[in-house]
Design a protein around this motif. Structure first.
Motif, PDB file in Angstrom:
ATOM      1  N   PRO A  73      11.404  29.319   3.159  1.00 39.42           N
ATOM      2  CA  PRO A  73      10.613  30.055   2.173  1.00 39.42           C
ATOM      3  C   PRO A  73       9.397  29.241   1.736  1.00 39.42           C
ATOM      4  N   SER A  74       8.308  29.914   1.527  1.00 42.65           N
ATOM      5  CA  SER A  74       7.072  29.254   1.102  1.00 42.65           C
ATOM      6  C   SER A  74       6.800  29.469  -0.386  1.00 42.65           C
ATOM      7  N   LYS A  75       7.751  30.131  -1.070  1.00 47.06           N
ATOM      8  CA  LYS A  75       7.622  30.371  -2.512  1.00 47.06           C
ATOM      9  C   LYS A  75       9.034  30.578  -3.068  1.00 47.06           C
ATOM     10  N   PRO A  76       9.203  30.620  -4.383  1.00 47.28           N
ATOM     11  CA  PRO A  76      10.537  30.813  -4.962  1.00 47.28           C
ATOM     12  C   PRO A  76      11.211  32.093  -4.470  1.00 47.28           C
ATOM     13  N   VAL A  77      12.528  32.028  -4.394  1.00 48.73           N
ATOM     14  CA  VAL A  77      13.341  33.154  -3.939  1.00 48.73           C
ATOM     15  C   VAL A  77      14.122  33.701  -5.132  1.00 48.73           C
TER      16      VAL A  77
ATOM     17  N   LEU B  15      25.628  27.354  -8.435  1.00 44.39           N
ATOM     18  CA  LEU B  15      25.986  26.164  -7.666  1.00 44.39           C
ATOM     19  C   LEU B  15      25.389  26.239  -6.257  1.00 44.39           C
ATOM     20  N   VAL B  16      25.529  27.391  -5.624  1.00 49.65           N
ATOM     21  CA  VAL B  16      25.000  27.567  -4.268  1.00 49.65           C
ATOM     22  C   VAL B  16      23.471  27.564  -4.291  1.00 49.65           C
ATOM     23  N   ALA B  17      22.880  28.213  -5.293  1.00 46.31           N
ATOM     24  CA  ALA B  17      21.425  28.271  -5.397  1.00 46.31           C
ATOM     25  C   ALA B  17      20.825  26.879  -5.553  1.00 46.31           C
ATOM     26  N   ASP B  18      21.498  26.032  -6.311  1.00 45.94           N
ATOM     27  CA  ASP B  18      21.007  24.666  -6.502  1.00 45.94           C
ATOM     28  C   ASP B  18      20.948  23.914  -5.172  1.00 45.94           C
ATOM     29  N   LYS B  19      21.986  24.076  -4.356  1.00 49.89           N
ATOM     30  CA  LYS B  19      22.023  23.378  -3.064  1.00 49.89           C
ATOM     31  C   LYS B  19      21.006  23.970  -2.092  1.00 49.89           C
ATOM     32  N   LEU B  20      20.889  25.282  -2.065  1.00 53.22           N
ATOM     33  CA  LEU B  20      19.898  25.905  -1.187  1.00 53.22           C
ATOM     34  C   LEU B  20      18.484  25.521  -1.614  1.00 53.22           C
ATOM     35  N   GLY B  21      18.251  25.481  -2.925  1.00 59.69           N
ATOM     36  CA  GLY B  21      16.933  25.102  -3.415  1.00 59.69           C
ATOM     37  C   GLY B  21      16.556  23.689  -2.986  1.00 59.69           C
ATOM     38  N   SER B  22      17.529  22.786  -3.030  1.00 64.11           N
ATOM     39  CA  SER B  22      17.274  21.411  -2.591  1.00 64.11           C
ATOM     40  C   SER B  22      16.968  21.369  -1.103  1.00 64.11           C
ATOM     41  N   LEU B  23      17.695  22.155  -0.317  1.00 64.95           N
ATOM     42  CA  LEU B  23      17.472  22.188   1.126  1.00 64.95           C
ATOM     43  C   LEU B  23      16.108  22.770   1.458  1.00 64.95           C
ATOM     44  N   TRP B  24      15.702  23.815   0.749  1.00 67.64           N
ATOM     45  CA  TRP B  24      14.458  24.518   1.048  1.00 67.64           C
ATOM     46  C   TRP B  24      13.238  23.895   0.382  1.00 67.64           C
ATOM     47  N   GLY B  25      13.473  23.097  -0.662  1.00 65.25           N
ATOM     48  CA  GLY B  25      12.337  22.603  -1.419  1.00 65.25           C
ATOM     49  C   GLY B  25      11.673  23.687  -2.231  1.00 65.25           C
ATOM     50  N   GLN B  26      12.448  24.700  -2.590  1.00 66.06           N
ATOM     51  CA  GLN B  26      11.956  25.825  -3.384  1.00 66.06           C
ATOM     52  C   GLN B  26      12.979  26.179  -4.460  1.00 66.06           C
ATOM     53  N   THR B  27      12.508  26.830  -5.493  1.00 60.61           N
ATOM     54  CA  THR B  27      13.393  27.270  -6.566  1.00 60.61           C
ATOM     55  C   THR B  27      14.023  28.605  -6.221  1.00 60.61           C
TER      56      THR B  27
ATOM     57  N   PRO C 239      11.772  44.464  -2.506  1.00 59.93           N
ATOM     58  CA  PRO C 239      11.024  44.233  -1.267  1.00 59.93           C
ATOM     59  C   PRO C 239      11.903  43.571  -0.210  1.00 59.93           C
ATOM     60  N   ASN C 240      11.776  44.006   1.038  1.00 63.08           N
ATOM     61  CA  ASN C 240      12.626  43.476   2.107  1.00 63.08           C
ATOM     62  C   ASN C 240      11.890  42.404   2.912  1.00 63.08           C
ATOM     63  N   ASP C 241      11.302  41.449   2.155  1.00 64.58           N
ATOM     64  CA  ASP C 241      10.548  40.371   2.798  1.00 64.58           C
ATOM     65  C   ASP C 241      11.329  39.060   2.856  1.00 64.58           C
ATOM     66  N   GLY C 242      12.589  39.084   2.406  1.00 67.40           N
ATOM     67  CA  GLY C 242      13.406  37.883   2.423  1.00 67.40           C
ATOM     68  C   GLY C 242      13.363  37.094   1.136  1.00 67.40           C
ATOM     69  N   TYR C 243      12.450  37.457   0.228  1.00 68.32           N
ATOM     70  CA  TYR C 243      12.313  36.696  -1.010  1.00 68.32           C
ATOM     71  C   TYR C 243      13.124  37.289  -2.164  1.00 68.32           C
ATOM     72  N   THR C 244      13.907  38.303  -1.869  1.00 72.59           N
ATOM     73  CA  THR C 244      14.903  38.800  -2.813  1.00 72.59           C
ATOM     74  C   THR C 244      16.231  38.923  -2.075  1.00 72.59           C
ATOM     75  N   LEU C 245      17.226  38.200  -2.555  1.00 72.70           N
ATOM     76  CA  LEU C 245      18.575  38.234  -1.996  1.00 72.70           C
ATOM     77  C   LEU C 245      19.541  38.572  -3.121  1.00 72.70           C
ATOM     78  N   GLY C 246      20.737  38.989  -2.756  1.00 69.99           N
ATOM     79  CA  GLY C 246      21.761  39.272  -3.742  1.00 69.99           C
ATOM     80  C   GLY C 246      22.984  38.425  -3.513  1.00 69.99           C
TER      81      GLY C 246
END
Length: 326
Positions: free
Chosen positions: A31-35, A53-65, A87-94
């Motif tokens: 990702p090039s911007k926050p998710v 908990l999962v978001a924190d680890k993914l954010g560290s891996l991606w370098g994004q919030t 939007p179905n651009d990948g920047y919104t997940l559930g």
């Protein structure tokens, strides 16, 4: 063309891309911007805690919030419908619990979303088995004991249901049906109240996840009769599975990532791989284990098959229990 029809056609297109192994350039630099991570539950609830908990680890891996967006209420409908229309651009997940993905569409007359038509599974994250428990003072030591006791007192033995049509409630009602127990379901507004009813002896059975029950089990006030997973749990091997008494039974909680249909296949593949990476981190695994939650990952195809299998199980439960959408 209707909204759902457009979604279905988009889903078919995504399936085609996956089957051909096509990975377009959409994922390059993602990702090039926050998710935004929609959680259809309130702050502090188990889905929210795990999601963060999962978001924190993914954010560290991606370098994004990853921005956790809580949308609780009405069986998860506000959050799930918001996700379906994002939007179905990948920047919104559930970050979606089992109940919202597979139970709500079955028990609400107008859920305002379709998991099948509007959303696509991205990654299975973890499972959360349930325990069926009774007060130690009842003298009931197994599901077979409970069945004999209930049949000897028809209509007089209560099941404390933690929230109407919740996954623990459906699991307990299905066990009652399989054991021909004819337990009387008493609905409670939340799991703690149902646990209190079991502790006091007002109910002979209740069901919940491990965190809410383990303190009472360890104190000796509650006895675990069975776990609802297909296999015994690591560290709790003395607790039998329901399937050991009623073969084929499984009713587990779980958490999965979903995306709006039409999200680029390459993004879905990348998110899936990255979730698998973070779910192997020892500190995260240990933290989740304390909550009775166990990582379960696999590729995108496995995530879709897991969801479909769980959906079919809940459809069978709802049909056999004779529940009607409300």
């Amino acid at each position: 063309m209707s909204f759902h029809r457009r979604r279905v056609l988009a889903a078919l297109g995504l399936a085609g891309l996956l089957s051909m192994g096509a990975l377009p350039a959409a994922a390059q630099g993602f990702p090039s911007k926050p998710v935004r991570l929609i959680v259809p539950a309130g702050a502090g609830a188990a889905p929210d805690v795990v999601a963060r908990l999962v978001a924190d680890k993914l954010g560290s891996l991606w370098g994004q919030t990853l921005i956790v967006d809580n949308k609780p209420g009405a069986g998860g409908i506000p959050g799930m419908s918001a996700l379906a229309r994002s939007p179905n651009d990948g920047y919104t997940l559930g970050f979606v619990p089992a109940a919202m993905a597979i139970v709500t569409p079955l028990v609400y007359r107008n859920p305002q979303f379709s998991t099948d038509a509007d959303l696509v599974p991205v990654a299975t994250v973890a499972t959360s088995p349930l325990l069926l428990v009774t007060a130690s003072s009842t003298g009931i030591k197994s599901l077979a004991d409970l069945s004999r006791h209930a049949r000897a007192h028809p209509g007089q033995v209560n099941f404390a249901a933690p929230q109407p049509n919740s996954l623990p409630t459906l699991a307990g009602q299905m066990v009652s049906k399989l054991g021909q127990m004819d337990l009387f379901t008493v609905p409670y507004p939340a799991p703690p109240a149902a646990v209190t009813a079991a502790l006091s002896g007002d109910a002979a059975l209740t069901a919940d996840g491990l965190p809410g029950l383990l303190p009472h089990i360890r104190s000796g006030k509650l006895r675990a009769l069975a776990v609802t997973s297909s296999q015994r749990l690591p560290g709790f091997e003395t607790i039998p599975t329901v399937a050991e008494t009623y073969p084929g039974f499984e009713a587990i909680g779980w958490f999965s990532l979903f995306a709006p249909v039409g999200t680029p296949a390459a993004v879905i593949e990348q998110v899936n791989r990255d979730v698998a990476k973070v779910m192997q981190l020892p500190d995260l695994v240990a933290r989740l284990a304390d909550m009775g939650i166990y990582p379960r990952t696999g590729n995108v195809v496995a995530a879709r098959e897991f969801y479909q299998g769980q959906r079919d199980t809940m459809k069978r439960f709802v049909t056999e229990l004779g529940l009607q959408p409300q």
